[in-house]
Design an enzyme around this catalytic site. Sequence first.
Site, PDB file in Angstrom:
ATOM      1  N   SER A  60      21.363  80.479  82.171  1.00  0.00           N
ATOM      2  CA  SER A  60      19.871  80.165  82.704  1.00  0.00           C
ATOM      3  C   SER A  60      18.923  81.082  82.830  1.00  0.00           C
ATOM      4  CB  SER A  60      20.408  79.986  84.385  1.00  0.00           C
ATOM      5  OG  SER A  60      20.923  81.139  84.939  1.00  0.00           O
TER       6      SER A  60
ATOM      7  N   HIS B 128      22.300  73.522  82.595  1.00  0.00           N
ATOM      8  CA  HIS B 128      21.102  73.848  81.767  1.00  0.00           C
ATOM      9  C   HIS B 128      21.156  72.885  80.560  1.00  0.00           C
ATOM     10  CE1 HIS B 128      19.204  76.649  84.551  1.00  0.00           C
ATOM     11  NE2 HIS B 128      20.255  76.985  84.693  1.00  0.00           N
TER      12      HIS B 128
ATOM     13  N   LYS C 177      19.204  69.665  87.894  1.00  0.00           N
ATOM     14  CA  LYS C 177      18.095  70.225  87.028  1.00  0.00           C
ATOM     15  C   LYS C 177      17.431  69.201  86.442  1.00  0.00           C
ATOM     16  CE  LYS C 177      20.133  74.629  87.883  1.00  0.00           C
ATOM     17  NZ  LYS C 177      21.470  75.329  87.921  1.00  0.00           N
TER      18      LYS C 177
HETATM   19  C1  LIG Z   1      22.056  75.984  88.835  1.00  0.00           C
HETATM   20  C2  LIG Z   1      23.524  76.403  88.281  1.00  0.00           C
HETATM   21  C3  LIG Z   1      24.776  75.704  89.265  1.00  0.00           C
HETATM   22  C4  LIG Z   1      24.788  75.307  90.687  1.00  0.00           C
HETATM   23  O1  LIG Z   1      24.143  73.844  90.335  1.00  0.00           O
HETATM   24  P1  LIG Z   1      23.513  73.387  92.193  1.00  0.00           P
HETATM   25  O2  LIG Z   1      23.659  71.961  91.787  1.00  0.00           O
HETATM   26  O3  LIG Z   1      22.283  73.937  92.053  1.00  0.00           O
HETATM   27  O4  LIG Z   1      24.354  73.835  93.217  1.00  0.00           O
HETATM   28  C5  LIG Z   1      25.965  76.005  88.480  1.00  0.00           C
HETATM   29  N1  LIG Z   1      25.938  76.570  87.141  1.00  0.00           N
HETATM   30  C6  LIG Z   1      25.040  76.658  86.611  1.00  0.00           C
HETATM   31  C7  LIG Z   1      25.078  77.430  85.105  1.00  0.00           C
HETATM   32  C8  LIG Z   1      23.557  76.672  87.082  1.00  0.00           C
HETATM   33  O5  LIG Z   1      22.541  76.939  86.268  1.00  0.00           O
END
Ligand SMILES: *Cc1c(COP(=O)(O)O)cnc(C)c1O
Length: 397
Positions: free
Chosen positions: A182, A210, A241
Site C-alpha cells: 500500500s 490494493h 478500496k
Molecule cells: C486497507 C487494507 C486492509 C484493511 O481493509 P479495510 O477494509 O479498510 O479494513 C487490509 N489489508 C491491506 C493490504 C490493506 O491495504
Amino acid sequence: MSSWDDDLQTELTRLQRQGLLRETRPVSNAVYPVLTAEGRRLVNFSSNNYLGLAGDPRIIAAEEAAANRGAGSAASRLIIGHDERTEALEREIAEWKGAESALLFANGYMANLGILSALLTPSDAVFSDQLNHASIIDGIRLSGAEKYIYRHNDPDHLEALLKQADRKGMKRKLIVTDTVFSMDGDQAPLVELVELKQRYGAALMVDEAHGGGVYGPQGQGVVHQLGIDKMVDLQMGTFSKAFGVYGAYVAADRNWIRFLLNRCRSLIYTTGLPPAVIGGIQAALSLVRDGSRLRQQLFQNSSRFRQRLQEGGFSVPADPSPILPVVIGNTQETLQFSKALLDGGIHALAIRPPTVAPGAARIRFSFMANHDSKDLDRCAEQVIRLGRSMGLQNMAG
Ligand SMILES: *Cc1c(COP(=O)(O)O)cnc(C)c1O
C-alpha cells in the site's frame, strides 16, 4: 489525578515535537477527484478509490434501494442467519474468483485478524513479508504462531527461513503477503512465492486489498492477472478500496471456508454487514467485472503523472501501479513538502513512521480513473516546482 493524564500528555507532546502527531480533519467530496477542505478545492491524491466507484451514482442508488430491507442486519450471521442477497453475493464472489467458496467479512482488518488467528496455532510457522499490512501483523500476533519475517519481496530470504523452520521440525507453514504494497505500490514476487510454497509444502495466503478491482481481466486481482490463482490457498481482499464500498472477503476451497466459518472470532462475534452495504457491494462487483475501461483510464493517469515527474527530475518507480511513492526521507521535510502541496491545491498526505520505516517518510500519490488530465499535468508541474524550491534530495540536478 491518575498518572494516566500526565503520561498521555507527555506522549502527545513528544509526538507533536517529532512531527508524528496524527489528527483528523473535516473534508467534503472525498469520493471525487477534487475534494474540498476548509473551503478550498484540492486535487485528491489521497484515496484508495482507484476506479472512482465510491462516488458512483449507480452504487449509491443500489445502497439506497437495499436499505429498504433494514437499517442493520440485527445480529451475527451465525445467530440470526443472513438474507438471500448475502448468500447470492458470496456465491458470486466465489465464481468471480474461480474458487469453490467465499466468505464475507465486515472489513479487511477484521478478515485478516480473524483468518490468521483462526488458522494458525502456536505450533505453526508463518512467513510474512516485512511490509505486510498491519492487520496481517496483528492477526499473526493474536495467533501466537512462530513468526518468520522475510525481507520485503525477497524470495531468497524467505527460502532460508523456510529451511530454518524445516530444521526445527515445524510441520504446518503458511506464507502470507500483500499482492500490492500500500505504501510503495509495488507487487509481491508471487510466481516465486508459489514455487517456494510448492517446494516446501507450505500454504499461501494473499491479500488483494490494493490489487482487487485494479488488476486481472475482471478485476479479480494480481494472482488472476498472473494466472496463478489456482495455486493460492486463500485469496483475501476488500470492497473498501477500488470497489468504493466497504467489507471484505476470503475465497478458498470449501473446507477452508467451512473451517473459517466455525473458527473466525471476528466473524462469529460481530454483526453482519447491513443490507445497504451488501447492495452496494453487489453493484460495485458488477461494475468492477465490466471495468476494463476504468482500469485502462487509471493506468493512463498513473503513467501520465509518473512520466511528468520523471521529466521534471524526480526519481520515481516506473512500474504501472495506482500508487506512487515520492520518498523524501526526513519526516519534518516531508511534512513541509506536504504542507506546501496543500497550499498549492494538492491533497497528497505525508506518510510517516510507524506506517513506513524511520527515514523513509514520503508523499503517497494515488490515482483515480476519473482524474482530469489537465489537473494531473498542472499538479505534476506544481510538485516539480515545489520540489526544486525546497532542494529535495530525491530530485536530479
Ligand atoms: C486497507 C487494507 C486492509 C484493511 O481493509 P479495510 O477494509 O479498510 O479494513 C487490509 N489489508 C491491506 C493490504 C490493506 O491495504
